[in-house]
Motif scaffolding. Structure first.
Motif, PDB file in Angstrom:
ATOM      1  N   VAL A  79      22.785 105.551  76.210  1.00 42.58           N
ATOM      2  CA  VAL A  79      21.803 105.973  77.202  1.00 42.58           C
ATOM      3  C   VAL A  79      22.550 106.316  78.486  1.00 42.58           C
ATOM      4  O   VAL A  79      23.378 105.544  78.961  1.00 42.58           O
ATOM      5  CB  VAL A  79      20.764 104.870  77.468  1.00 42.58           C
ATOM      6  CG1 VAL A  79      19.779 105.322  78.541  1.00 42.58           C
ATOM      7  CG2 VAL A  79      20.026 104.533  76.186  1.00 42.58           C
ATOM      8  N   ASN A  80      22.249 107.505  79.022  1.00 42.05           N
ATOM      9  CA  ASN A  80      22.911 107.975  80.241  1.00 42.05           C
ATOM     10  C   ASN A  80      22.281 107.318  81.469  1.00 42.05           C
ATOM     11  O   ASN A  80      21.061 107.377  81.652  1.00 42.05           O
ATOM     12  CB  ASN A  80      22.795 109.490  80.331  1.00 42.05           C
ATOM     13  CG  ASN A  80      23.645 110.059  81.446  1.00 42.05           C
ATOM     14  OD1 ASN A  80      24.421 109.342  82.065  1.00 42.05           O
ATOM     15  ND2 ASN A  80      23.508 111.342  81.696  1.00 42.05           N
ATOM     16  N   ILE A  81      23.110 106.715  82.322  1.00 38.95           N
ATOM     17  CA  ILE A  81      22.630 106.003  83.504  1.00 38.95           C
ATOM     18  C   ILE A  81      23.397 106.507  84.723  1.00 38.95           C
ATOM     19  O   ILE A  81      24.617 106.683  84.659  1.00 38.95           O
ATOM     20  CB  ILE A  81      22.817 104.481  83.375  1.00 38.95           C
ATOM     21  CG1 ILE A  81      22.191 103.965  82.075  1.00 38.95           C
ATOM     22  CG2 ILE A  81      22.220 103.746  84.566  1.00 38.95           C
ATOM     23  CD1 ILE A  81      22.526 102.526  81.780  1.00 38.95           C
ATOM     24  N   THR A  82      22.695 106.719  85.805  1.00 39.20           N
ATOM     25  CA  THR A  82      23.318 107.122  87.071  1.00 39.20           C
ATOM     26  C   THR A  82      23.468 105.884  87.954  1.00 39.20           C
ATOM     27  O   THR A  82      22.475 105.195  88.226  1.00 39.20           O
ATOM     28  CB  THR A  82      22.481 108.183  87.793  1.00 39.20           C
ATOM     29  OG1 THR A  82      22.312 109.311  86.930  1.00 39.20           O
ATOM     30  CG2 THR A  82      23.159 108.628  89.079  1.00 39.20           C
TER      31      THR A  82
ATOM     32  N   LEU B  82      27.540  97.249  77.623  1.00 36.46           N
ATOM     33  CA  LEU B  82      26.219  96.636  77.742  1.00 36.46           C
ATOM     34  C   LEU B  82      25.141  97.566  77.222  1.00 36.46           C
ATOM     35  O   LEU B  82      25.276  98.784  77.280  1.00 36.46           O
ATOM     36  CB  LEU B  82      25.914  96.289  79.210  1.00 36.46           C
ATOM     37  CG  LEU B  82      26.881  95.342  79.918  1.00 36.46           C
ATOM     38  CD1 LEU B  82      26.508  95.224  81.387  1.00 36.46           C
ATOM     39  CD2 LEU B  82      26.894  93.980  79.267  1.00 36.46           C
ATOM     40  N   GLU B  83      24.053  96.960  76.712  1.00 35.95           N
ATOM     41  CA  GLU B  83      22.875  97.728  76.353  1.00 35.95           C
ATOM     42  C   GLU B  83      22.082  98.065  77.606  1.00 35.95           C
ATOM     43  O   GLU B  83      22.288  97.471  78.673  1.00 35.95           O
ATOM     44  CB  GLU B  83      22.001  96.939  75.371  1.00 35.95           C
ATOM     45  CG  GLU B  83      22.675  96.677  74.032  1.00 35.95           C
ATOM     46  CD  GLU B  83      21.783  95.900  73.091  1.00 35.95           C
ATOM     47  OE1 GLU B  83      20.695  95.479  73.549  1.00 35.95           O
ATOM     48  OE2 GLU B  83      22.168  95.709  71.926  1.00 35.95           O
TER      49      GLU B  83
ATOM     50  N   PHE C 143      20.343  96.211  83.690  1.00 26.93           N
ATOM     51  CA  PHE C 143      19.504  95.848  84.835  1.00 26.93           C
ATOM     52  C   PHE C 143      19.581  94.350  85.121  1.00 26.93           C
ATOM     53  O   PHE C 143      19.323  93.926  86.247  1.00 26.93           O
ATOM     54  CB  PHE C 143      18.047  96.246  84.567  1.00 26.93           C
ATOM     55  CG  PHE C 143      17.854  97.720  84.394  1.00 26.93           C
ATOM     56  CD1 PHE C 143      17.745  98.554  85.493  1.00 26.93           C
ATOM     57  CD2 PHE C 143      17.799  98.284  83.127  1.00 26.93           C
ATOM     58  CE1 PHE C 143      17.566  99.922  85.332  1.00 26.93           C
ATOM     59  CE2 PHE C 143      17.616  99.650  82.961  1.00 26.93           C
ATOM     60  CZ  PHE C 143      17.506 100.467  84.066  1.00 26.93           C
ATOM     61  N   GLU C 144      19.912  93.561  84.110  1.00 26.03           N
ATOM     62  CA  GLU C 144      19.971  92.125  84.278  1.00 26.03           C
ATOM     63  C   GLU C 144      21.364  91.641  84.679  1.00 26.03           C
ATOM     64  O   GLU C 144      21.498  90.559  85.254  1.00 26.03           O
ATOM     65  CB  GLU C 144      19.557  91.431  82.975  1.00 26.03           C
ATOM     66  CG  GLU C 144      18.160  91.808  82.492  1.00 26.03           C
ATOM     67  CD  GLU C 144      17.870  91.258  81.106  1.00 26.03           C
ATOM     68  OE1 GLU C 144      18.791  90.606  80.540  1.00 26.03           O
ATOM     69  OE2 GLU C 144      16.767  91.480  80.600  1.00 26.03           O
ATOM     70  N   GLU C 145      22.409  92.428  84.353  1.00 25.33           N
ATOM     71  CA  GLU C 145      23.787  91.984  84.554  1.00 25.33           C
ATOM     72  C   GLU C 145      24.450  92.689  85.736  1.00 25.33           C
ATOM     73  O   GLU C 145      25.634  93.019  85.679  1.00 25.33           O
ATOM     74  CB  GLU C 145      24.596  92.240  83.269  1.00 25.33           C
ATOM     75  CG  GLU C 145      24.049  91.551  82.037  1.00 25.33           C
ATOM     76  CD  GLU C 145      24.195  90.038  82.128  1.00 25.33           C
ATOM     77  OE1 GLU C 145      24.947  89.577  83.010  1.00 25.33           O
ATOM     78  OE2 GLU C 145      23.576  89.334  81.327  1.00 25.33           O
ATOM     79  N   ARG C 146      23.718  92.914  86.802  1.00 27.94           N
ATOM     80  CA  ARG C 146      24.324  93.536  87.982  1.00 27.94           C
ATOM     81  C   ARG C 146      25.419  92.644  88.564  1.00 27.94           C
ATOM     82  O   ARG C 146      26.454  93.134  89.018  1.00 27.94           O
ATOM     83  CB  ARG C 146      23.261  93.814  89.045  1.00 27.94           C
ATOM     84  CG  ARG C 146      22.292  94.921  88.678  1.00 27.94           C
ATOM     85  CD  ARG C 146      21.513  95.378  89.892  1.00 27.94           C
ATOM     86  NE  ARG C 146      20.617  96.487  89.562  1.00 27.94           N
ATOM     87  CZ  ARG C 146      20.160  97.332  90.454  1.00 27.94           C
ATOM     88  NH1 ARG C 146      20.510  97.222  91.719  1.00 27.94           N
ATOM     89  NH2 ARG C 146      19.347  98.315  90.108  1.00 27.94           N
ATOM     90  N   ASP C 147      25.177  91.352  88.562  1.00 29.67           N
ATOM     91  CA  ASP C 147      26.191  90.433  89.088  1.00 29.67           C
ATOM     92  C   ASP C 147      27.456  90.476  88.239  1.00 29.67           C
ATOM     93  O   ASP C 147      28.573  90.390  88.777  1.00 29.67           O
ATOM     94  CB  ASP C 147      25.633  89.003  89.120  1.00 29.67           C
ATOM     95  CG  ASP C 147      24.509  88.859  90.137  1.00 29.67           C
ATOM     96  OD1 ASP C 147      24.437  89.693  91.054  1.00 29.67           O
ATOM     97  OD2 ASP C 147      23.702  87.918  89.999  1.00 29.67           O
TER      98      ASP C 147
ATOM     99  N   LYS D 258      23.946  99.839  94.403  1.00 27.09           N
ATOM    100  CA  LYS D 258      22.767 100.233  95.171  1.00 27.09           C
ATOM    101  C   LYS D 258      21.652 100.737  94.272  1.00 27.09           C
ATOM    102  O   LYS D 258      20.501 100.325  94.385  1.00 27.09           O
ATOM    103  CB  LYS D 258      23.160 101.300  96.204  1.00 27.09           C
ATOM    104  CG  LYS D 258      24.063 100.797  97.310  1.00 27.09           C
ATOM    105  CD  LYS D 258      24.107 101.775  98.482  1.00 27.09           C
ATOM    106  CE  LYS D 258      24.699 103.106  98.074  1.00 27.09           C
ATOM    107  NZ  LYS D 258      24.849 104.026  99.241  1.00 27.09           N
ATOM    108  N   ASN D 259      21.986 101.650  93.382  1.00 22.60           N
ATOM    109  CA  ASN D 259      20.975 102.253  92.507  1.00 22.60           C
ATOM    110  C   ASN D 259      21.512 102.302  91.081  1.00 22.60           C
ATOM    111  O   ASN D 259      22.692 102.582  90.862  1.00 22.60           O
ATOM    112  CB  ASN D 259      20.611 103.668  92.974  1.00 22.60           C
ATOM    113  CG  ASN D 259      19.960 103.676  94.335  1.00 22.60           C
ATOM    114  OD1 ASN D 259      18.945 103.042  94.545  1.00 22.60           O
ATOM    115  ND2 ASN D 259      20.570 104.387  95.277  1.00 22.60           N
ATOM    116  N   LEU D 260      20.613 102.038  90.148  1.00 24.91           N
ATOM    117  CA  LEU D 260      20.938 102.117  88.722  1.00 24.91           C
ATOM    118  C   LEU D 260      19.747 102.795  88.061  1.00 24.91           C
ATOM    119  O   LEU D 260      18.728 102.166  87.785  1.00 24.91           O
ATOM    120  CB  LEU D 260      21.199 100.726  88.155  1.00 24.91           C
ATOM    121  CG  LEU D 260      22.005 100.623  86.856  1.00 24.91           C
ATOM    122  CD1 LEU D 260      22.665  99.262  86.751  1.00 24.91           C
ATOM    123  CD2 LEU D 260      21.137 100.875  85.651  1.00 24.91           C
TER     124      LEU D 260
END
Length: 310
Positions: free
Chosen positions: A89-92, A133-134, A139-143, A170-172
């Protein structure tokens, strides 16, 4: 003669320019370094010293300030970049790095541009971590992503003379289609929880109503039972009272009969009642069947066990 004057003016101008350059370099050799700043001094093109905060005098034409570093913590924006998660999945992703210079010499000679290098390393590290990561976990593993980027930058920072304090995403942002699917999934989950909560509420309401009906029936049955008990006790008390009164009246009647003239008084009273009852039978609408000797008062008295000749 005019030629000599022109030559003198030219020579004077050259010496004036040389003097101005000399004075300029003398003034430039005097440096006032601000707090939280470091100046790298080169002597004849070679590193000589690092100037800390305060007043410093350099040798004109020999020493020069090659690099100026701000030692305060600064933030560097990491531009948005496209990353692929392990489920393709492509993520910016974009972020910001907070760094500070701890070794001005290494920051000057260890890397050409430590800011650009830190930004590039943060981007590549972010791509590599997100690739493991999936989508849901990103979104859960930002840290986790931030900690990994800081760890990698710290290792490189030892060579570059910098320290990375933290890295924040900042943004995901996933693609529009994936975002819509995630929103639909979230809405479905909310609706499921709402339906579950409503069903639990209905279940509890039915339980409460049944418990209320049960308690009402128990109270009614207990009230009816107590009512019957009270009525039975009242009837028993009434029967006992009547029996006691009857027994007492019989005892008193027996005492009266035994008394002198008691039997005659009883006969007189019974006779009055007998005559009174016979008077009620003379109505035309009354039809009764009586024994043949019903009018014989003495015979009737004898039948009930009272001697009429006494």
């Amino acid at each position: 003669m005019p030629i000599d004057l022109n030559e003198d003016m030219f020579v004077l101008g050259v010496w004036g320019i040389i003097f101005i350059i000399f004075i300029y370099n003398v003034f430039r050799s005097i440096r006032l370094v601000p707090t939280k700043s470091a100046y790298i001094v080169e002597r004849l093109g070679k590193y000589h010293s690092t100037l800390d905060a305060g007043f410093h005098a350099l040798i004109p034409f020999i020493d020069k300030v090659a690099y100026i570093h701000d030692l305060k913590e600064e933030s560097i924006d990491v531009p948005p970049q496209e990353c692929f998660s392990c489920d393709e999945v492509n993520i910016t992703v974009d972020g910001v790095i907070y760094i500070s210079v701890v070794d001005p010499v290494k920051a000057s000679y260890g890397i050409v541009d430590y800011r650009f290098a830190a930004m590039q390393l943060a981007q590549t590290t972010t791509r590599s971590v997100i690739g493991t990561l999936e989508l849901d976990r990103t979104f859960e593993e930002r840290d986790l992503i931030s900690a990994k980027v800081v760890d990698v930058l710290d290792q490189a920072g030892e060579i570059w003379g910098i320290r990375v304090h933290r890295y924040e995403i900042k943004n995901l942002a996933p693609p529009y289609t994936v975002k819509n699917a995630m929103e639909m999934q979230v809405n479905a989950e909310r609706e499921r929880r709402a339906v579950l909560a409503k069903s639990e509420g209905d279940k509890q309401a039915k339980i409460n109503r049944s418990e209320g009906v049960k308690m009402e029936m128990i109270n009614l049955s207990e009230g009816e039972m107590q009512k019957q008990i009270n009525e039975a006790e009242g009837k028993a008390e009434e029967i006992l009272t009547i029996a006691n009164a009857t027994a007492e009246s019989i005892e008193k009647l027996a005492e009266v009969i035994k008394a002198p003239g008691g039997e005659n008084a009883l006969k007189m009273q019974l006779g009055e009642q007998y005559v009174r009852q016979l008077r009620g039978l003379n109505k035309e609408s009354t039809k009764i069947v009586l024994p043949g000797n019903m009018a014989d008062y003495n015979q009737w008295i004898n039948n009930i066990g009272i001697n009429s000749k006494a």
